[in-house]
Design an enzyme around this catalytic site. Structure first.
Site, PDB file in Angstrom:
ATOM      1  N   HIS A  36      -3.623  -6.032   1.865  1.00  0.00           N
ATOM      2  CA  HIS A  36      -3.479  -6.267   3.292  1.00  0.00           C
ATOM      3  C   HIS A  36      -4.021  -7.662   3.590  1.00  0.00           C
ATOM      4  CE1 HIS A  36      -2.483  -2.032   3.855  1.00  0.00           C
ATOM      5  NE2 HIS A  36      -3.557  -1.707   3.159  1.00  0.00           N
TER       6      HIS A  36
ATOM      7  N   ARG B 126     -13.269   4.994  -2.388  1.00  0.00           N
ATOM      8  CA  ARG B 126     -12.084   4.215  -2.043  1.00  0.00           C
ATOM      9  C   ARG B 126     -12.238   2.782  -2.533  1.00  0.00           C
ATOM     10  NH1 ARG B 126      -8.527   6.209   1.663  1.00  0.00           N
ATOM     11  NH2 ARG B 126      -7.874   4.119   2.299  1.00  0.00           N
TER      12      ARG B 126
ATOM     13  N   CYS C 185       0.828  -1.215   0.000  1.00  0.00           N
ATOM     14  CA  CYS C 185       0.000   0.000   0.000  1.00  0.00           C
ATOM     15  C   CYS C 185       0.864   1.267   0.000  1.00  0.00           C
ATOM     16  CB  CYS C 185      -0.968  -0.039   1.181  1.00  0.00           C
ATOM     17  SG  CYS C 185      -2.476   0.942   0.940  1.00  0.00           S
TER      18      CYS C 185
END
Length: 244
Positions: free
Chosen positions: A197, A131, A96
């Site tokens: 993640h 997002r 990320c």
């Protein structure tokens, strides 16, 4: 290194700035899987006020918020240790915000173009829409010989890959790099970046094994008990395939 050296130097970079989303789990997975193969692991958690050692074998970088990302990029550029380590042949796996830092540039918390480390040929901008949040399933580049990718994304970045890097994976579910072309992450030689993640190495232990094989310069590792990892993988893949 070789298996006969019986040791591995693992560096977790800037946990005080880039460990927001549980990505420290990646360090735990690499450490544990190395130990299961009889390797002695020397782990270094390097804070942002400390120099980055250049003698590590594997470097891990996690995700973080926008301001810590800018601070981390500034300090890594000034320090230069990570770039020198890559020049020495080290392996880097980033997630990320860490992924964006390894690229050529990204948009920082001030809305300005922030130089990255240039270790991956990618440029990241900030998306204007919603997002990218949710489970991801994808197919990792066949050249890497790895099974299906599972992870969780939570970002607003749009990352374009240049000719000097390859997509790490192509998504079947999720947004990945956010460019609409299905790409997810990027890699070049021994440097890897992803938006995943999870922690991603807990969900995908064979990626951790790939990092170990690259560090040890071997084609295979002794087998280990993967039942816990496979149970987690199966549960997350099945959950991601359930209708919303």
């Amino acid at each position: 290194m070789s298996m006969s050296d019986n040791s591995l130097r693992l560096v977790w970079v800037y946990p005080d700035l880039l460990s927001t989303y549980g990505d420290q789990g990646n360090a735990l997975v690499v450490e544990r899987r190395a130990q299961q193969r009889g390797l002695q692991v020397e782990r270094y958690d390097v804070r942002s006020d400390q120099p980055v050692p250049t003698s590590g074998d594997i470097y891990l970088i996690g995700g973080g918020e926008d301001r810590p990302q800018r601070l981390a990029s500034e300090r890594l550029r000034r320090d230069g240790g990570l770039q020198r380590a890559v020049g020495n042949g080290a392996i880097v796996f980033s997630v990320c915000a860490g992924y964006q830092i390894l690229g050529n540039e990204f948009i920082n918390d001030l809305g300005q173009r922030e130089p990255g480390l240039g270790l991956l040929d990618v440029v990241s901008t900030r998306g204007e829409g919603e997002r990218c949040v949710g489970d991801v399933l994808g197919d990792i580049d066949p050249q890497l010989g790895l099974p299906e990718l599972t992870g969780f994304e939570n970002h607003q970045g749009i990352t374009h890959i240049g000719p000097g890097s390859r997509p790490f994976a192509r998504v079947r579910l999720g947004k990945g790099n956010g460019t609409g072309d299905g790409t997810e992450g990027a890699y070049n030689g021994t440097v890897f970046g992803t938006y995943m993640h999870g922690p991603v190495l807990a969900r995908n232990p064979l990626i951790a094994d790939l990092l170990l094989k690259l560090a040890l310069d071997v084609n295979a590792l002794p087998p280990t008990d993967d039942r816990w990892y496979e149970a987690l993988r199966g549960e997350r893949i099945a959950a991601a395939q359930q209708p919303a």
